[in-house]
Design a protein around this motif. Structure first.
Motif, PDB file in Angstrom:
ATOM      1  N   ILE B  11      66.952 -16.022 -22.263  1.00  0.00           N
ATOM      2  CA  ILE B  11      66.339 -16.693 -23.405  1.00  0.00           C
ATOM      3  C   ILE B  11      65.927 -15.635 -24.418  1.00  0.00           C
ATOM      4  CG2 ILE B  11      64.375 -18.066 -24.162  1.00  0.00           C
ATOM      5  CD1 ILE B  11      64.384 -19.327 -21.395  1.00  0.00           C
ATOM      6  N   CYS B  12      66.310 -15.845 -25.634  1.00  0.00           N
ATOM      7  CA  CYS B  12      65.980 -14.887 -26.677  1.00  0.00           C
ATOM      8  C   CYS B  12      65.076 -15.578 -27.689  1.00  0.00           C
ATOM      9  CB  CYS B  12      67.269 -14.406 -27.334  1.00  0.00           C
ATOM     10  SG  CYS B  12      66.988 -13.194 -28.597  1.00  0.00           S
ATOM     11  N   ARG B  13      63.869 -15.039 -27.819  1.00  0.00           N
ATOM     12  CA  ARG B  13      62.938 -15.639 -28.773  1.00  0.00           C
ATOM     13  C   ARG B  13      62.607 -14.613 -29.833  1.00  0.00           C
ATOM     14  NH1 ARG B  13      58.643 -18.132 -24.780  1.00  0.00           N
ATOM     15  NH2 ARG B  13      59.409 -16.303 -23.730  1.00  0.00           N
ATOM     16  N   SER B  14      62.761 -14.994 -31.083  1.00  0.00           N
ATOM     17  CA  SER B  14      62.383 -14.035 -32.120  1.00  0.00           C
ATOM     18  C   SER B  14      60.938 -14.286 -32.523  1.00  0.00           C
ATOM     19  CB  SER B  14      63.312 -14.176 -33.325  1.00  0.00           C
ATOM     20  OG  SER B  14      63.267 -15.494 -33.783  1.00  0.00           O
ATOM     21  N   ASP B  15      60.352 -13.273 -33.078  1.00  0.00           N
ATOM     22  CA  ASP B  15      58.948 -13.309 -33.517  1.00  0.00           C
ATOM     23  C   ASP B  15      58.013 -13.831 -32.427  1.00  0.00           C
ATOM     24  OD1 ASP B  15      59.352 -12.211 -35.985  1.00  0.00           O
ATOM     25  OD2 ASP B  15      59.869 -14.138 -36.881  1.00  0.00           O
ATOM     26  N   PRO B  16      57.857 -13.089 -31.368  1.00  0.00           N
ATOM     27  CA  PRO B  16      57.080 -13.595 -30.236  1.00  0.00           C
ATOM     28  C   PRO B  16      55.605 -13.804 -30.549  1.00  0.00           C
ATOM     29  CG  PRO B  16      57.593 -11.293 -29.930  1.00  0.00           C
ATOM     30  CD  PRO B  16      58.352 -11.744 -31.122  1.00  0.00           C
ATOM     31  N   ALA B 556      48.850  -2.005 -29.508  1.00  0.00           N
ATOM     32  CA  ALA B 556      48.868  -2.997 -30.584  1.00  0.00           C
ATOM     33  C   ALA B 556      50.067  -2.760 -31.486  1.00  0.00           C
ATOM     34  CB  ALA B 556      47.570  -2.926 -31.375  1.00  0.00           C
ATOM     35  N   SER B 557      50.351  -1.498 -31.790  1.00  0.00           N
ATOM     36  CA  SER B 557      51.517  -1.186 -32.627  1.00  0.00           C
ATOM     37  C   SER B 557      52.793  -1.628 -31.945  1.00  0.00           C
ATOM     38  CB  SER B 557      51.600   0.311 -32.892  1.00  0.00           C
ATOM     39  OG  SER B 557      50.481   0.733 -33.600  1.00  0.00           O
ATOM     40  N   LEU B 558      52.843  -1.370 -30.649  1.00  0.00           N
ATOM     41  CA  LEU B 558      54.031  -1.764 -29.887  1.00  0.00           C
ATOM     42  C   LEU B 558      54.235  -3.267 -29.946  1.00  0.00           C
ATOM     43  CD1 LEU B 558      56.225  -0.957 -27.777  1.00  0.00           C
ATOM     44  CD2 LEU B 558      54.511  -1.368 -26.036  1.00  0.00           C
ATOM     45  N   ILE B 559      53.146  -4.006 -29.766  1.00  0.00           N
ATOM     46  CA  ILE B 559      53.240  -5.462 -29.769  1.00  0.00           C
ATOM     47  C   ILE B 559      53.633  -5.967 -31.153  1.00  0.00           C
ATOM     48  CG2 ILE B 559      51.860  -7.573 -29.571  1.00  0.00           C
ATOM     49  CD1 ILE B 559      50.372  -6.177 -27.279  1.00  0.00           C
ATOM     50  N   LEU B 560      53.040  -5.360 -32.176  1.00  0.00           N
ATOM     51  CA  LEU B 560      53.351  -5.811 -33.533  1.00  0.00           C
ATOM     52  C   LEU B 560      54.779  -5.463 -33.923  1.00  0.00           C
ATOM     53  CD1 LEU B 560      50.010  -4.780 -35.173  1.00  0.00           C
ATOM     54  CD2 LEU B 560      50.841  -7.097 -34.900  1.00  0.00           C
ATOM     55  N   ASP B 561      55.333  -4.462 -33.259  1.00  0.00           N
ATOM     56  CA  ASP B 561      56.679  -4.011 -33.575  1.00  0.00           C
ATOM     57  C   ASP B 561      57.744  -4.898 -32.918  1.00  0.00           C
ATOM     58  OD1 ASP B 561      58.323  -2.372 -34.930  1.00  0.00           O
ATOM     59  OD2 ASP B 561      58.020  -0.602 -33.710  1.00  0.00           O
ATOM     60  N   LEU B 562      57.312  -5.745 -31.983  1.00  0.00           N
ATOM     61  CA  LEU B 562      58.279  -6.595 -31.283  1.00  0.00           C
ATOM     62  C   LEU B 562      58.813  -7.643 -32.248  1.00  0.00           C
ATOM     63  CD1 LEU B 562      56.396  -7.391 -27.955  1.00  0.00           C
ATOM     64  CD2 LEU B 562      58.220  -5.757 -28.281  1.00  0.00           C
ATOM     65  N   SER B 563      60.138  -7.700 -32.328  1.00  0.00           N
ATOM     66  CA  SER B 563      60.637  -8.758 -33.194  1.00  0.00           C
ATOM     67  C   SER B 563      61.388  -9.791 -32.380  1.00  0.00           C
ATOM     68  CB  SER B 563      61.539  -8.167 -34.269  1.00  0.00           C
ATOM     69  OG  SER B 563      62.741  -7.763 -33.683  1.00  0.00           O
ATOM     70  N   CYS B 564      61.606  -9.502 -31.134  1.00  0.00           N
ATOM     71  CA  CYS B 564      62.407 -10.414 -30.337  1.00  0.00           C
ATOM     72  C   CYS B 564      62.113 -10.166 -28.861  1.00  0.00           C
ATOM     73  CB  CYS B 564      63.870 -10.133 -30.660  1.00  0.00           C
ATOM     74  SG  CYS B 564      65.003 -11.193 -29.831  1.00  0.00           S
ATOM     75  N   VAL B 565      62.001 -11.225 -28.100  1.00  0.00           N
ATOM     76  CA  VAL B 565      61.789 -11.077 -26.661  1.00  0.00           C
ATOM     77  C   VAL B 565      62.965 -11.715 -25.952  1.00  0.00           C
ATOM     78  CG1 VAL B 565      60.357 -11.741 -24.712  1.00  0.00           C
ATOM     79  CG2 VAL B 565      59.281 -11.076 -26.848  1.00  0.00           C
ATOM     80  N   ILE B 566      63.602 -10.932 -25.096  1.00  0.00           N
ATOM     81  CA  ILE B 566      64.731 -11.462 -24.326  1.00  0.00           C
ATOM     82  C   ILE B 566      64.289 -11.545 -22.876  1.00  0.00           C
ATOM     83  CG2 ILE B 566      67.108 -11.108 -23.648  1.00  0.00           C
ATOM     84  CD1 ILE B 566      67.370  -9.373 -26.206  1.00  0.00           C
ATOM     85  N   GLU B 567      64.309 -12.758 -22.336  1.00  0.00           N
ATOM     86  CA  GLU B 567      63.799 -12.963 -20.988  1.00  0.00           C
ATOM     87  C   GLU B 567      64.884 -13.520 -20.095  1.00  0.00           C
ATOM     88  OE1 GLU B 567      59.394 -14.328 -19.890  1.00  0.00           O
ATOM     89  OE2 GLU B 567      60.239 -15.309 -21.633  1.00  0.00           O
ATOM     90  N   ASP B 568      64.933 -12.990 -18.891  1.00  0.00           N
ATOM     91  CA  ASP B 568      65.844 -13.549 -17.903  1.00  0.00           C
ATOM     92  C   ASP B 568      65.158 -14.711 -17.214  1.00  0.00           C
ATOM     93  OD1 ASP B 568      67.899 -11.945 -18.395  1.00  0.00           O
ATOM     94  OD2 ASP B 568      67.753 -10.731 -16.580  1.00  0.00           O
ATOM     95  N   THR B 569      65.890 -15.788 -17.037  1.00  0.00           N
ATOM     96  CA  THR B 569      65.245 -16.925 -16.385  1.00  0.00           C
ATOM     97  C   THR B 569      65.434 -16.880 -14.873  1.00  0.00           C
ATOM     98  OG1 THR B 569      67.198 -18.119 -17.067  1.00  0.00           O
ATOM     99  CG2 THR B 569      65.174 -18.557 -18.278  1.00  0.00           C
ATOM    100  N   ASN B 570      66.504 -16.276 -14.429  1.00  0.00           N
ATOM    101  CA  ASN B 570      66.661 -16.142 -12.975  1.00  0.00           C
ATOM    102  C   ASN B 570      67.359 -14.840 -12.634  1.00  0.00           C
ATOM    103  OD1 ASN B 570      69.146 -16.773 -13.934  1.00  0.00           O
ATOM    104  ND2 ASN B 570      69.696 -18.122 -12.268  1.00  0.00           N
TER     105      ASN B 570
END
Lengths: 658, 570
Positions: B11-16, B556-570
Motif C-alpha cells: 500500500i502506498c500512501r502519499s502525504d502520511p 521531526a524533520s525526518l517525519i516532515l520530510d516523508l512524502s510517501c509511506v509504502i507498507e507491506d500488508t503481508n
C-alpha cells in the motif's frame, strides 16, 4: 525493468531514477514514431506475415538498430563531441593525479542530495569526503581504496541508533562488531595472529573413530590435550603475540590459557571480517603445527592498539591495524535516531563508494572511424611549436624523445607500452595560443618490425589569458609479436590528450577537452573516457548529448540511425525536463535549454547555475544499461504467464537476483 | 500448519501526515506523553484484558515498550524515543513531547518542508551552540567537591517519576543511596581513563523502601537448603577464591565430531569424576577457601570440598561472572587440568546476611569498584519502576562525570531557551536569511513554531490547571495556582521558579507563557553566588537533554520530510 534497474544499481550505485525516466521516455518516443509511420517502416518481406508477427519483426528490427547505436554511434558521439566538454575531478597542477577535495565534495554533494534527507546530505558528503581522504594512505592509489571500501563496506561501518545524526563520525582503525572473549591490556605494538581452527586439539575428528580401552587412556588423552593447548598458547606468548583473532569459537581452556598468558582473544570473526583484515594487513592464518616441537611463527602482523570501544553502551573491539596496503583503516560510525535512517545512510554511502569506484575507472569506448588517407610526413620528430610555447622544455620533451627512441631503436617484437607525459605550462599572455605538435615515429620498413606513423595535431585556442595545462599522454601500444609485417595488428590509442584551461574564472576545475586528429594507417583506434571525468549537474550531460545526437542525425545518411538518434536525443531530454519541473522563470526548463543551445552553437562555455558534479562514466553506463534493457524488452515477443506456487516463484526470483 | 498466501501489493500512501487519522493518532500520543511528564504527571496502567502483569508507569521507557503503535509515522517517533532512552536512559518524555509538538506546529503552518527543515536545523544549532557555550545561563558546572548538585540531580530524577510511590523521606533515603552506590564505583586512584565499576541492583520486593541499602562487594542469593550446607565461616582476614567458568559436573563435553568407541567396562563418568577429584585435591592443597562456579558442581566434588572445609557455591550465572572476577581478582578458570596459581583471587571477608526473607552470601572485597544496591519497594510494579529510575539516575550520574554540567530543570531551561531564540532571531536575522535563503516571514513563523513547541513542553509540567508565567529578566519558569483572584497582585505569588534558582524576592516582571510579548534578551552568564545560594535545585542531565533535543528536532524533520509511506500488508 525492475531487474535491470537493480542490477544496474548494484553495479554503479547511481542512476536508478534516471534509468526509469529515460526508459519511459524512450518507450513513449518509440510508440509515437511507430504509430506515425505505421507502414513506411516495414520491410517488404514482412507484409506476408500476420499482423502480430509483423509487429514482432518490427520491434526486433528496432531493437537491433538500438544495439547498433549503442555499440557504434554512442561511443563515437561521446568521443568526438562530448569529450571536449568534460571536466576533470583531478587537480592537474601537479604531475601526478591528485584528488581535488572541493571537486570531490561537489560530486558527493550532488550524489547525496537525492539520497538522504534534506538536513543531512551536506553532513554525509562531508563525512564521506573526510573518510576517503583519511583512508587513502597513498594519494595516487585511491582507486584501490575505493575498491576495498566498496567490497568490504558492511564491515567498515557501525550503525548506532538513538544518537543524533550529527554525532556520526570517523573512527581511526577497525571496529569489529563483537566483544573480546578475553581482554588483556597491552602497550606498544601488538602482534596479531589469525587462526581458523580451534587451538585445542579435538578428541576425535569427524568421520573418525577413537577407541577407548581404559579410563587411564581417556585421562591421558585429556591430559595430553590440555598440555598441548598450553604449549601452543605459551609458544604464542613467547613469540610476543598479544592478540588472537579466531574465526571459530575457542574452547574455555584456550580462553583461560590465553588470559593467563596475556593474550587477548576475539572469537567468531565472520569470513568477511577475516578477508578485510587479511586485505589490510596481508596476514595468512596461522597453521597449527603437527608436532609440538619448536616452530617459527611466520604469519604475524602488527597493530598500533587494540582496545574495547564503547558505542551506545555496547562493547566493540577496536583495532589499530598497521596497514600494508594503500588503505589506511578507518571506520564510519553512523548515528541516527532510528534504525531505518541508519540503513538509509549506509545504503547511500555504499552507493556513493560504488559511484566513485566507477567514476575513477577508465571506460573504454569503441570507435570505428572511416579510414582517412592523410599524407604522413616521415622524418625526425618535430617539436618546433611546442617548444616555442613552452617555458619548461626540460620536462616536456625528454619523455617523448625517450619513448620515441625506444620505439625506434628497440622495436622489439613484444608488446611495447610507452607512456609519455607532456606537460606544457605556458603563462604567456598570448591572445590565442596555437599549439601544433607533430609526433612522428617511423621506422624503416626493412626491419622485421613494422612501422607506424602518427600525425597528431593539437590545436587549442584559449579566449582567456590563462594558464594552459597540457597533459599529453599518448599511449602507444605496438603489438608486433607476429613478425610478419602484413599481419601486424596495431592499436594506437591517443589518450588523455587534454588541454586543461581555466576558462571560467570562478571554477577551480580544469576543463579538459580533446581535439585530436589522428592519422594512422589503421582505420581502427580505441579511445576511452578517462578516469575522473565529470560534468556539472542539472542536465548538462543530457542537453549536450541531445544536441550532438541531433547534429549527428542531421549528418547521418542511414534512415534508421537517424531515427534512433532522434528518439534517444528526445528521450534523454526528459531527464532535465523533470529536474527543472518545479523551477520558475529564468530557471525553467525552456529557458535553460535555450541558453544551453545558444552557448553550444556559439562555442561558448555552458554556464550551470547549480553547484555539484556528476560522473560522466556513470552517465554513460546508465545510457548503455537503459539501451540494453530496452533491447531486451523489445526482443521479447510473447509473455507467458505460468501458475505456480507463489512461494516457489518468489524463491526463484530471489535466486535469480542473487 | 502454515498457509501460503500470494504476496499482496504494497500500500502506498502519499502525504502520511495530512490525513485525519494521522492527526488524531499524533494528538493521542502527544496527549499520552504530555500527561506523564514531570513530578505531577499522571500514571498510566498498561494491561492486557486477558490478564497477565500490569505495568503502572509514567516513564517513557516502560510506557513505549508496552504501547502498541500502528501508524507508520508514530512508529518512527516512538522508535526514535526508545532508542534515545536506550542510549541515555533519561529524557525520553522530553524528546517525545518536543517531537510531537514540532510536527504538529509545523504541520499547521503548511510551509514547504525544505524551508522548515533548514530553519529547524538552524534553530537547533542555535540552541546547541548556546547550551554548549560558556555564557549559557541555564547550565551549571558540577562541583565535585560537594554532593549538593549531584544529589539534586538524583532527587530531581526520583521526584519526576511519581509511579515509584515514594514519600519525601524515602526520596531522601534512596537518592543518598544512589549517590553512594555511584561513588563506590569510582576507582580510588583514578588515572587518565576512569573505568567505572558497577552497581548491581539486587531485588528485594515486599519490604519497606527505607530498608534499602548499599553494600560494597557482591551479594549472591542462596537458598535456605544451600545455606544449611555451607559451613560456619571461620574467621580470617583474607579468603582465597577460585572462580570457574567451566562446568564441574563431570559431564563429557568436547569429545569432537568423531565417534568414541568405548570398550565394555570402561566408565568415562568415573574417569571424569576422577579428574574432578584431582582438581579438588589441587584446590585443597592450594588452600583455596571458596570455590565459585558459573555452572554446576558435581555433588561428590561438593561433598569432597566440604569435608576439606572449602565453601562451594555453584550456579552463579553468567551475569555475575564479570563483577565476581573483578571483585575477587581472579581469572575465570576454564580448565579441569592443572590450575595456574595466578588465577586465584581473594576477598577480605565472607559473611552470610539475611535481608527480608532472603539469604545472601556476601563477598566483601579488599578494594574494588563493585557494590550492591539492595532495593526494596512494597509491590512488584512499584519496584520495577523504582529499579528503572535507579538505573536512570546512575546512568545520569555517569554521563555527568563525562561531561561535568547539569541543566536547570523544572521547565526553566526551556523557557530560557525560548527567550534566547526569540531575541536572537529577532535581532540578528540577517545571517540566517542570507545563509538559508528564506524570507523574514518564514523565519518568524518557524521560530514561533519552534518556540511554542518548547513552551508547550514546559507548560506540560503543569497538570493541575495552574497558570505558567515567565519573568522578563532570566526567562525562567514560574507556576502559580489556578483560579487566582484577579484582585491579588499575582506577581507576588510564585515563591520560587521551576528550578529553584531564583526567588520572587527580586523585582521581576512577569508575563503569561504563550502570550504575545516583546522579545527580551535573557540574562546570560550564570553567577556563582546564584548557584551556591539555593540548596535544592531541580536539575536535568546535560548530555541526555542535549541529545534529546537534537533527536527530537531531527526526528521531526525526518517525519516532515516523508512524502510517501509504502507498507507491506503481508
Amino acid at each position: 525493468m525492475v531487474a535491470c534497474v537493480s542490477s544496474h544499481l548494484r553495479k554503479t550505485g547511481d542512476g536508478a531514477k534516471t534509468f526509469i525516466i529515460f526508459l519511459c521516455h524512450l518507450l513513449r518516443g518509440l510508440r509515437e514514431i511507430t504509430d506515425k509511420e505505421k507502414d513506411s517502416f516495414l520491410f517488404e518481406n514482412i507484409q506476408t506475415c500476420g499482423r502480430h508477427w509483423k509487429n514482432c519483426c518490427r520491434w526486433k528490427f528496432i531493437s537491433q538498430a538500438f544495439l547498433t547505436f549503442q555499440t557504434q554511434i554512442l561511443d563515437y558521439v561521446m568521443d568526438h563531441y562530448l569529450s571536449r566538454h568534460f571536466l576533470s575531478i583531478f587537480s592537474s597542477c601537479t604531475k601526478e593525479r591528485t584528488l581535488c577535495r572541493s571537486s570531490l565534495e561537489m560530486l558527493l554533494g550532488a550524489y547525496f542530495c537525492g539520497r538522504v534527507g534534506r538536513n543531512n546530505h551536506s553532513l554525509m558528503s562531508q563525512l564521506m569526503c573526510d573518510y576517503v581522504f583519511k583512508c587513502t594512505a597513498c594519494e595516487s592509489r585511491f582507486e584501490e581504496v575505493l575498491e576495498l571500501v566498496d567490497d568490504c563496506f558492511v564491515e567498515l561501518k557501525v550503525g548506532v541508533t538513538g544518537l543524533p545524526v550529527s554525532d556520526s563520525r570517523i573512527i581511526a582503525g577497525l571496529v569489529l562488531q563483537r566483544d573480546f572473549s578475553v581482554y588483556c591490556p597491552a602497550d606498544g605494538d601488538i602482534r596479531i595472529v589469525i587462526v581458523t581452527e580451534t587451538i585445542q586439539p579435538l578428541f576425535s575428528i569427524s568421520g573418525s573413530e577413537f577407541p577407548l580401552n581404559s579410563e587411564a587412556q581417556f585421562q591421558t588423552s585429556q591430559f595430553w590435550i590440555t598440555e598441548r593447548t598450553k604449549a601452543i598458547v605459551k609458544h604464542l606468548q613467547n613469540q610476543n603475540v598479544k592478540l588472537l583473532l579466531s574465526t571459530v569459537k575457542q574452547p574455555d581452556l584456550v580462553i583461560y590459557c590465553a588470559g593467563l598468558n596475556g593474550i587477548s582473544v576475539v572469537e567468531c570473526l565472520s569470513s568477511e571480517e577475516l578477508s578485510l583484515i587479511q586485505r589490510v594487513i596481508g596476514l595468512a592464518p596461522f597453521v597449527l603445527p603437527e608436532a609440538s616441537s619448536q616452530y617459527e611463527l611466520s604469519h604475524t602482523a602488527l597493530a598500533k592498539f587494540c582496545k574495547p570501544l564503547i558505542l551506545r553502551s555496547k562493547r566493540f573491539v577496536h583495532l589499530g591495524l598497521m596497514s600494508t596496503c594503500s588503505f589506511a583503516p578507518h571506520c564510519i560510525a553512523l548515528c541516527a535516531p532510528v534504525q531505518g535512517l541508519v540503513e538509509q545512510h549506509e545504503n547511500a554511502l555504499h552507493g556513493a563508494f560504488k559511484m566513485l569506484r566507477q567514476a575513477f575507472k577508465d571506460l573504454d569506448l569503441n570507435c570505428v572511424t572511416q579510414t582517412s588517407d592523410q599524407s604522413c610526413t616521415s622524418g625526425p620528430c618535430i617539436y618546433k611549436n611546442s617548444r616555442e610555447s613552452n617555458e619548461l622544455p626540460k620536462i616536456v620533451n625528454s619523455s617523448i624523445q625517450r619513448s620515441y627512441q625506444d620505439t625506434v631503436v628497440k622495436n622489439k617484437g613484444e608488446l611495447a607500452k610507452t607512456q609519455t607525459n607532456l606537460k606544457v605550462c605556458s603563462n604567456l599572455i598570448v591572445p590565442s595560443v596555437k599549439l601544433e605538435q607533430n609526433v612522428l615515429c617511423s621506422t624503416p620498413k626493412v626491419a622485421v618490425t613494422d612501422s607506424y606513423q602518427t600525425d597528431e595535431t593539437l590545436r587549442c585556442s584559449s579566449p582567456n589569458k590563462g594558464r594552459i595545462m597540457d597533459d599529453h599522454e599518448p599511449f602507444i601500444e605496438s603489438n608486433s609479436a607476429n613478425s610478419k609485417p602484413e599481419n601486424t595488428r596495431r592499436e594506437i590509442s591517443y589518450e588523455n590528450l587534454q588541454v586543461a584551461k581555466l576558462a571560467r574564472k570562478d571554477s577551480i576545475l580544469p576543463l579538459r577537452y580533446k581535439s585530436l586528429e589522428t592519422c594512422t594507417s589503421q582505420s581502427y583506434y580505441s579511445s576511452s573516457i578517462p578516469a575522473g571525468c565529470v560534468l556539472p549537474v542539472g542536465g548538462n550531460f543530457e542537453i549536450l548529448l541531445h544536441y550532438y545526437l541531433l547534429n549527428y542525425a542531421k549528418k547521418c545518411q542511414q534512415s534508421e540511425q537517424t531515427m534512433v538518434s532522434r528518439i534517444i536525443a528526445n528521450a534523454i531530454l526528459g531527464v532535465p525536463k523533470i529536474l527543472y519541473k518545479s523551477k520558475k522563470g529564468n530557471y525553467s526548463f525552456p529557458q535553460v535549454y535555450v541558453r544551453a543551445l545558444q552557448a553550444l552553437q556559439t562555442n561558448q562555455p555552458m554556464i550551470s547555475n547549480q553547484t555539484g558534479l556528476e560522473s560522466v562514466a556513470g552517465k554513460y553506463q546508465l545510457l548503455t544499461s537503459v539501451l540494453q534493457c530496452l533491447t531486451n524488452i523489445l526482443t521479447v515477443d510473447l509473455v507467458i504467464s505460468i501458475k505456480r506456487q507463489p512461494q516457489e516463484v518468489y524463491d526463484q526470483d530471489s535466486e535469480e537476483e542473487l | 500448519m502454515s498457509r501460503l498466501e500470494a504476496k499482496k501489493p504494497s500500500i502506498c500512501r502519499s502525504d502520511p501526515l495530512t490525513g485525519e487519522r494521522a492527526r488524531a493518532s499524533l494528538a493521542a500520543l502527544k496527549g499520552l506523553v504530555m500527561s506523564c511528564y514531570g513530578p505531577a504527571g499522571r500514571l498510566k496502567q498498561l494491561h492486557n484484558g486477558r490478564g497477565g502483569s500490569v505495568v503502572t508507569t509514567s516513564q517513557s521507557a516502560a510506557l513505549l515498550a508496552g504501547l502498541p503503535v500502528s501508524h507508520p509515522v508514530l512508529k518512527v517517533l516512538t522508535a526514535a524515543v526508545r532508542n534515545h532512552v536506550a542510549c541515555f536512559s533519561d529524557g525520553g518524555l522530553f524528546t517525545a513531547i518536543l517531537c510531537c509538538n514540532l510536527v504538529e506546529n509545523v504541520q499547521r503552518l503548511g510551509l514547504a518542508p525544505t524551508t522548515v527543515i533548514k530553519l529547524n536545523k538552524h534553530l537547533l544549532s542555535l540552541c546547541t551552540s548556546y547550551l554548549k557555550s560558556e555564557d549559557c545561563a541555564c547550565r551549571i558546572p558540577v562541583d565535585f567537591s560537594s554532593t549538593q548538585i549531584l544529589l539534586s540531580l538524583v532527587r530531581s530524577i526520583l521526584t519526576s517519576k511519581p509511579a515509584c510511590m515514594l514519600i519525601a523521606k524515602e526520596v531522601d533515603h534512596i537518592s543518598t543511596l544512589i549517590l553512594r552506590a555511584f561513588l563506590l564505583t569510582i576507582p580510588e586512584n583514578a588515572q587518565e581513563h576512569i573505568i567505572l565499576g558497577k552497581s548491581i541492583i539486587v531485588p528485594l520486593k515486599g519490604q519497606r523502601v527505607i530498608d534499602s541499602a548499599v553494600l560494597p562487594g557482591i551479594l549472591i542469593e542462596v537458598s535456605e537448603v544451600q545455606l544449611m550446607k555451607i559451613l560456619p565461616i571461620k574467621k580470617s582476614d583474607s579468603f582465597k577464591v577460585a572462580l570457574f567458568c567451566v562446568s564441574l559436573s563431570g559431564d563429557l563435553s568436547d569429545t569432537g565430531e568423531g565417534t568414541l568407541l568405548v570398550s565394555y567396562g570402561v566408565s568415562l563418568e568415573n574417569a571424569a569424576l576422577d579428574q574432578l577429584f584431582n582438581l579438588g585435591k589441587q584446590l585443597v592443597s592450594d588452600h583455596v577457601d571458596l570455590v565459585l562456579c558459573q555452572k554446576v558442581i558435581h555433588p561428590s566434588l561438593k561433598q569432597f570440598l566440604r569435608t576439606h572445609h572449602v565453601i562451594a557455591v555453584d550456579r552463579i550465572g553468567v551475569s555475575l561472572m564479570e563483577p565476581l572476577s573483578k571483585v575477587t581478582g581472579t581469572w575465570p578458570i576454564g580448565s579441569l587440568g592443572s590450575i595456574s596459581p595466578s588465577s586465584y583471587g581473594s576477598v577480605k571477608d565472607l559473611c552470610i546476611a539475611k535481608f527480608g526473607c532472603k539469604h545472601f552470601f556476601h563477598l566483601i572485597p579488599n578494594k574494588t569498584t563493585i557494590c550492591s544496591l539492595l532495593l526494596c519497594n512494597r509491590n512488584d510494579t512499584a519496584w520495577d519502576e523504582l529499579k528503572l529510575t535507579c538505573q536512570t539516575a546512575l546512568h545520569a550520574l555517569q554521563l555527568t562525570i563525562k561531561d561535568p554540567y547539569v541543566l536547570l530543570g523544572g521547565g526553566c531551561t526551556e523557557t530560557h531557551l525560548v527567550a534566547y531564540i526569540r531575541h536572537k532571531t529577532r535581532n540578528e536575522p540577517e545571517s540566517v536569511l542570507r545563509d538559508e535563503r528564506c524570507s523574514q516571514t518564514e523565519l518568524q513563523l518557524i521560530t514561533e513554531a519552534f518556540c511554542s513547541a518548547l513552551e508547550s513542553l514546559a507548560g506540560s509540567l503543569e497538570h493541575d490547571g495552574g497558570e505558567i508565567l515567565t519573568d522578563s529578566k532570566y526567562g525562567h519558569f514560574w507556576s502559580v495556582q489556578a483560579n487566582l483572584p484577579s484582585a491579588v497582585n499575582w506577581p507576588d505569588l510564585p515563591s520560587r521558579c521551576g528550578c529553584g534558582l531564583y526567588s520572587s524576592q527580586e523585582e521581576l516582571s512577569w508575563s503569561f507563557l504563550r502570550s504575545a510579548r516583546h522579545p527580551f534578551p535573557p540574562q546570560t552568564c550564570l553567577s556563582r553566588e546564584a548557584t551556591g545560594s539555593a540548596d535544592t535545585l531541580t536539575l536535568d542531565c546535560f548530555t541526555a537533554k542535549l541529545s534529546g533535543l537534537q533527536v527530537a528536532v531531527e526526528t521531526a524533520s525526518l517525519i516532515l520530510d516523508l512524502s510517501c509511506v509504502i507498507e507491506d500488508t503481508n
